[in-house]
Design a protein around this motif. Structure first.
Motif, short mmCIF file in Angstrom:
data_model
loop_
_atom_site.label_atom_id
_atom_site.label_comp_id
_atom_site.label_asym_id
_atom_site.label_seq_id
_atom_site.Cartn_x
_atom_site.Cartn_y
_atom_site.Cartn_z
N ASP A 70 0.83 -1.21 0.00
CA ASP A 70 0.00 0.00 0.00
C ASP A 70 0.86 1.25 0.00
OD1 ASP A 70 -2.39 -1.36 -0.06
OD2 ASP A 70 -2.62 -1.40 2.11
N LEU A 71 2.02 1.18 0.66
CA LEU A 71 2.92 2.34 0.68
C LEU A 71 3.47 2.61 -0.72
CD1 LEU A 71 4.96 1.97 4.01
CD2 LEU A 71 2.86 3.26 3.58
N ALA A 72 3.74 1.53 -1.45
CA ALA A 72 4.22 1.69 -2.83
C ALA A 72 3.13 2.33 -3.69
CB ALA A 72 4.63 0.34 -3.41
N ILE B 105 3.41 19.58 0.74
CA ILE B 105 2.26 18.69 0.80
C ILE B 105 2.52 17.51 1.73
CG2 ILE B 105 0.78 17.13 -0.53
CD1 ILE B 105 1.27 19.01 -2.95
N VAL B 106 3.68 16.87 1.56
CA VAL B 106 3.94 15.67 2.36
C VAL B 106 4.12 15.99 3.83
CG1 VAL B 106 4.94 14.39 0.43
CG2 VAL B 106 6.45 15.71 1.91
N ALA C 135 9.45 6.60 4.98
CA ALA C 135 10.02 6.03 3.74
C ALA C 135 9.33 6.60 2.51
CB ALA C 135 9.88 4.50 3.75
N VAL C 136 8.02 6.85 2.61
CA VAL C 136 7.27 7.44 1.50
C VAL C 136 7.71 8.89 1.29
CG1 VAL C 136 4.98 8.07 0.62
CG2 VAL C 136 5.29 5.93 1.88
N LYS C 137 7.87 9.62 2.37
CA LYS C 137 8.31 11.02 2.28
C LYS C 137 9.68 11.11 1.60
CE LYS C 137 5.85 12.99 6.25
NZ LYS C 137 5.98 13.72 7.53
N GLY D 100 11.85 4.87 -3.37
CA GLY D 100 12.38 5.87 -4.30
C GLY D 100 12.83 5.24 -5.60
N LYS D 101 13.44 4.05 -5.50
CA LYS D 101 13.88 3.34 -6.71
C LYS D 101 12.68 2.91 -7.56
CE LYS D 101 18.42 1.40 -5.63
NZ LYS D 101 19.19 0.14 -5.52
#
Length: 404
Positions: free
Chosen positions: A310-312, A332-333, A341-343, A354-355
């Motif tokens: 879900d994070l991806a 925004i973030v 990790a999402v930020k 990120g990759k």
């Protein structure tokens, strides 16, 4: 023979609505459309990729496809339906009489011909009566110079397309110069990046994004947020009722929650929230958000990292919020308490997420060298990447059920 990669890049009209897509094929290290015998091409090319997946995701739009010299003189394009194909003559093709004969035959059969990366010269003059589109790479032929050529052919049936339009200013200049269509990533960049007062609707969207980013969804909080915004509530119910998975009419948000389930709900709210941000944005941008989110999710799972899928998905989805809201992504973030990790993936391109995000962007831009490098580092094969991209295209088309 196999085809490792196929990507598509949008072509927009002057109203920034999707007119078609350039379909970019990679066949081996040269990244070119295969120069193969028409008989051998038919079964593999048509059934495996072009017709099975990419014509479905074209919808009512046309597909622009590059063909090298030998494929053109062998009339390979005539294997494809003429109503949904634009035949692009590659810039390195020699304007021979043999090529002119082939172009005449295809034009007579109803095929639309485009001259790719065109540089005006007298040698191409005999071809113009049979040409439907001329594409100028504005990095090679400046907009002003292309405009002079366009003005000379003002009365013809030829439409002009500006390639590599990277900024909104270039888009406006190209429109004034007489271009009809535009290709490039100007539409996915914010027109204005500035700090401005947050509107109530935006704050609601931020809160929605915050809730769906949580590991466990708080249904009561979601219902409360949706109830505060009549427009958002209406759009969500309309969207859910229009989806293929709903067999009976949903009349309340509570019903939608129960019917859709957590995973589908998370994805539907992501789309509806983003699509509620700015109606003036190109429709393709919303489709790209969903497509990128799904690609990131699929690639993440295929790379062996089953948890945090879900994070991806959210990383891909949020990666275009700056474009949709005309707000800096960093700002925004900070408003959304999502996983660190999402930020980091969104603002700095760091970590595994990120990759994955960089891989998605490289695929969209048909940057095959970057795709290969990232694929190797994430242990994702060419076949898996192609499958993920195809599935993401189809999934986003099915989910949206509108022209994207």
């Amino acid at each position: 023979m196999k085809y490792s990669y196929i990507a598509r890049q949008p072509i927009l009209d002057s109203d920034r609505k999707t007119f078609g897509y350039e379909l970019l094929f990679r066949d081996g290290p040269k990244n070119t459309f295969p120069e193969i015998d028409p008989d051998k091409a038919t079964s593999r090319l048509l059934s495996d990729h072009f017709l099975s997946t990419h014509y479905q995701t074209l919808g009512n739009h046309v597909g622009f496809v590059n063909f090298p010299y030998q494929s053109l003189v062998n009339l390979v394009p005539t294997l494809f339906p003429s109503d949904s194909l634009v035949v692009e003559v590659l810039e390195d093709c020699e304007p021979t009489s043999e090529l002119l004969d082939a172009i005449k035959k295809m034009a007579t059969q109803g095929y639309r011909i485009a001259l790719d990366d065109f540089v005006p010269s007298k040698e191409w003059q005999p071809f113009l009566p049979y040409v439907s589109f001329i594409k100028f790479d504005i990095r090679i032929v400046p907009i002003a110079k292309a405009g002079i050529f366009i003005s000379k052919l003002r009365g013809s049936k030829i439409k002009f397309l500006a390639e590599k339009v990277e900024t909104y200013d270039e888009f406006e200049q190209a429109k004034k110069a007489g271009f009809d269509y535009f290709q490039g990533y100007f539409f996915s960049k914010p027109e204005i990046i500035q700090r401005k007062a947050l509107q109530p609707t935006f704050l609601t969207i931020v809160q929605l994004c915050k809730e769906i980013a949580k590991e466990e969804i708080d249904y009561k909080e979601l219902e409360s947020l949706i109830a505060r915004d009549l427009s958002l509530s209406y759009k969500l119910l309309t969207f859910v009722n229009a989806s293929a998975i709903v067999s009976s009419k949903i009349q309340s948000f509570k019903q939608a929650l129960v019917y859709l389930g957590e995973q589908r709900l998370r994805q539907f709210i992501s789309l509806v929230a983003i699509a509620s941000t700015d109606s003036s944005k190109p429709n393709y941008l919303y489709g790209l958000s969903i497509q990128r989110a799904r690609f990131c999710q699929l690639a993440w799972c295929k790379s062996g990292q089953r948890s945090d899928a879900d994070l991806a998905f959210l990383t891909g989805m949020f990666s275009l919020l700056d474009c949709l809201l005309d707000q800096p992504l960093e700002s925004i973030v900070e408003l959304i308490p999502i996983d660190e990790a999402v930020k980091l993936a969104l603002t700095k391109g760091e970590g595994a997420l990120g990759k994955i995000l960089s891989l998605s962007k490289a695929y969209e831009h048909a940057d095959w060298e970057q795709v290969s490098e990232l694929g190797i580092s994430l242990e994702l094969s060419d076949e898996v990447l192609s499958q993920c991209y195809d599935e993401a295209l189809q999934w986003s088309a099915d989910l949206l059920q509108v022209d994207i």
